[in-house]
Scaffold this motif. Structure first.
Motif, short mmCIF file in Angstrom:
data_model
loop_
_atom_site.label_atom_id
_atom_site.label_comp_id
_atom_site.label_asym_id
_atom_site.label_seq_id
_atom_site.Cartn_x
_atom_site.Cartn_y
_atom_site.Cartn_z
N GLY A 1 0.81 -1.22 0.00
CA GLY A 1 0.00 0.00 0.00
C GLY A 1 0.84 1.26 0.00
O GLY A 1 0.38 2.32 0.47
N MET A 2 2.04 1.18 -0.55
CA MET A 2 2.96 2.32 -0.56
C MET A 2 2.86 3.06 -1.89
O MET A 2 3.75 2.98 -2.75
CB MET A 2 4.39 1.84 -0.27
N SER A 3 1.79 3.81 -2.05
CA SER A 3 1.48 4.44 -3.34
C SER A 3 2.33 5.67 -3.61
O SER A 3 2.37 6.16 -4.75
CB SER A 3 0.00 4.82 -3.39
N ARG A 4 3.01 6.18 -2.60
CA ARG A 4 3.82 7.38 -2.79
C ARG A 4 5.32 7.07 -2.84
O ARG A 4 6.15 7.96 -2.71
CB ARG A 4 3.51 8.40 -1.68
N THR A 5 5.64 5.81 -3.02
CA THR A 5 7.03 5.40 -3.14
C THR A 5 7.28 4.96 -4.57
O THR A 5 6.45 4.27 -5.17
CB THR A 5 7.35 4.25 -2.18
N SER A 6 8.42 5.37 -5.15
CA SER A 6 8.68 5.07 -6.55
C SER A 6 10.16 4.82 -6.78
O SER A 6 11.01 5.17 -5.96
CB SER A 6 8.22 6.24 -7.44
N PHE A 7 10.42 4.20 -7.92
CA PHE A 7 11.79 3.89 -8.34
C PHE A 7 11.95 4.52 -9.72
O PHE A 7 11.71 3.88 -10.74
CB PHE A 7 11.98 2.38 -8.41
N PRO A 8 12.33 5.78 -9.79
CA PRO A 8 12.38 6.47 -11.08
C PRO A 8 13.49 5.92 -11.96
O PRO A 8 14.53 5.49 -11.48
CB PRO A 8 12.64 7.92 -10.69
N ASP A 9 13.25 5.96 -13.26
CA ASP A 9 14.27 5.55 -14.22
C ASP A 9 15.02 6.76 -14.78
O ASP A 9 15.84 6.62 -15.69
CB ASP A 9 13.61 4.77 -15.37
N ASP A 10 14.72 7.93 -14.23
CA ASP A 10 15.39 9.15 -14.66
C ASP A 10 15.48 10.08 -13.46
O ASP A 10 15.38 9.63 -12.32
CB ASP A 10 14.62 9.81 -15.82
N ALA A 11 15.65 11.38 -13.71
CA ALA A 11 15.80 12.33 -12.60
C ALA A 11 14.48 12.90 -12.12
O ALA A 11 14.47 13.83 -11.31
CB ALA A 11 16.73 13.48 -13.04
N SER A 12 13.36 12.35 -12.57
CA SER A 12 12.06 12.88 -12.17
C SER A 12 11.88 12.81 -10.66
O SER A 12 12.37 11.89 -10.01
CB SER A 12 10.93 12.12 -12.87
#
Length: 426
Positions: free
Chosen positions: A248-259
């Motif tokens: 349920g961690m909807s605000r966690t991400s693994f970006p593939d760029d500098a976003s």
């Protein structure tokens, strides 16, 4: 500051974060004895237990915590920090202090996203453990079974990579990487390019497998490649589908760029070619990849603190099996009193979790099982503090736990975070 001193700082902290923290900083600690392994610290229980001995997070405790944080802000010069503490039946403490932008003086806010550096390692190793319990990989398999061209690849195991006992040089400790990063911090790196910095160095192997503990970001790049090969998914997609969504961690991400999702604070670093403070907010974290590229926020990291420590998702389903979680939490002690490192996780005076650091940001996400207490700290600088060059996240963690759990004070000495690898040839 000499060029060598600046390089050493980067490798200690940009090493997403030290460790991570460094590049990814973290407990790059001192040597462990060779075989047999030291007796592990008591394995941490995933079972619920009362938060006895933990203070109520009432107005009086909040006032003490406020003073502790403000004192650290003043003495370290950290621009801003977000702090979240909670324990069952004790309430919650959530605060933001200082500024998110030194130019506009915009205040820090508790809902900001943050780069979490080496905390990424906990997700990458979780992915590995899930594949291991499915029989797709073996923790005692040599890395050479999955990735070609690894020095000592027929001897170094996946377990030794996850436990920081591989003996492989960290790419973030090389002069060539330091020069590349400080020359163009917006550059995007591939995993193979990162490995090449380590493997093409004069001494890519610095000790025999399992002979010592040495925090190496190279280890996690290799494990990320293993996850991709054996799962058939990009690492970021695997973590999203099998860890973040079930948690349920909807605000966690693994970006593939500098976003970088908004809102977020500006991040300040001295890991620069000149040694002067710069805004690193939009630097490309691809050089941390499986070791340190992820982004999260306080509510999600509160979830992750307990999920990581117990191996159980919030809905009660298993993230990893009890046996696999037991292996993860067997943390052979380092020579630093009270500190041990397991499989992508560390234990400091009973608090278990991970820290993170990369240029501009540091984080600390910890869980104290006996009290079911969670502590999250997010700050917008990685500039070390004082003559001992301490990680500022450690200074905050120590101050907070002195108030909350005087019998379990989080204290990871700066010496534990120094890179053990020899300086590269100029």
């Amino acid at each position: 500051m000499s060029h060598a001193d600046k390089r050493q700082r980067l490798c200690r902290k940009a090493c997403v974060g030290l460790a991570a923290a460094g590049l990814l900083a973290l407990p790059a600690a001192s040597a462990l004895a060779h075989a047999p392994q030291p007796a592990p610290q008591a394995t941490l229980s995933a079972e619920p237990s009362p938060s006895g001995g933990f203070p109520a997070l009432d107005d009086a405790t909040a006032a003490k915590l406020d003073r502790a944080v403000q004192d650290v802000l003043k003495k370290t010069g950290v621009p801003g920090v977000i702090v979240g503490i909670s324990a069952p039946g004790k309430g919650e403490y959530t605060r933001a202090f200082g500024v998110a932008d030194k130019a506009t003086r915009q205040p820090m806010a508790a809902d900001f996203y943050s780069r979490i550096g080496s905390e990424t390692k906990t997700f990458t190793v979780t992915a590995l453990l899930q594949l291991a319990q499915q029989g797709k990989v073996g923790l005692d398999d040599p890395i050479g079974k999955y990735v070609d061209g690894v020095p000592n690849g027929d001897k170094v195991t996946l377990r030794e990579l996850a436990g920081m006992r591989s003996g492989l040089l960290s790419y973030t400790a090389t002069q060539s990487f330091y020069k590349a990063l400080t020359t163009d911090p917006t550059r995007r790196y591939t995993p193979q390019e990162l490995l090449d910095y380590a493997f093409k160095a004069p001494k890519p192997v610095i000790f025999a497998p399992n002979a010592q503990f040495n925090y190496s970001n190279t280890n996690l790049i290799l494990l990320g490649l293993v996850v991709e090969k054996e799962s058939g998914q990009p690492l970021s997609a695997y973590i999203r589908d099998h860890i973040l969504r079930p948690a349920g961690m909807s605000r966690t991400s693994f970006p593939d760029d500098a976003s970088f999702p908004t809102p977020h604070a500006h991040g300040y670093t001295q890991q620069t070619a000149t040694g002067k403070t710069e805004d690193a907010t939009d630097w490309n974290p691809s050089w941390g990849w499986a070791a340190g590229a992820m982004i999260s926020d306080l509510p999600d990291l509160r979830i992750w603190a307990k999920t990581l420590a117990t191996g159980v998702f919030p809905d009660g389903t298993r993230m990893v099996s009890p046996e696999m979680q037991k292996q993860r939490l067997d943390t052979p002690p380092t020579s630093i009193p009270g500190a041990g490192y397991g499989l992508g996780i560390f234990d400091v005076q009973g608090w278990i979790g991970h820290n993170g650091s990369l240029p501009g940001y540091q984080s600390l996400t910890m869980y104290l099982p006996g009290q079911q207490a969670t502590m999250v700290v997010l700050l917008n600088t990685d500039i070390p503090y004082g003559p001992q060059q301490e990680e500022p996240s450690t200074v905050f963690g120590q101050a907070l736990t002195r108030v909350l759990t005087p019998d379990h004070v989080y204290n990871l000495p700066a010496a534990a975070q120094k890179d053990m690898t020899p300086p590269p040839t100029p």
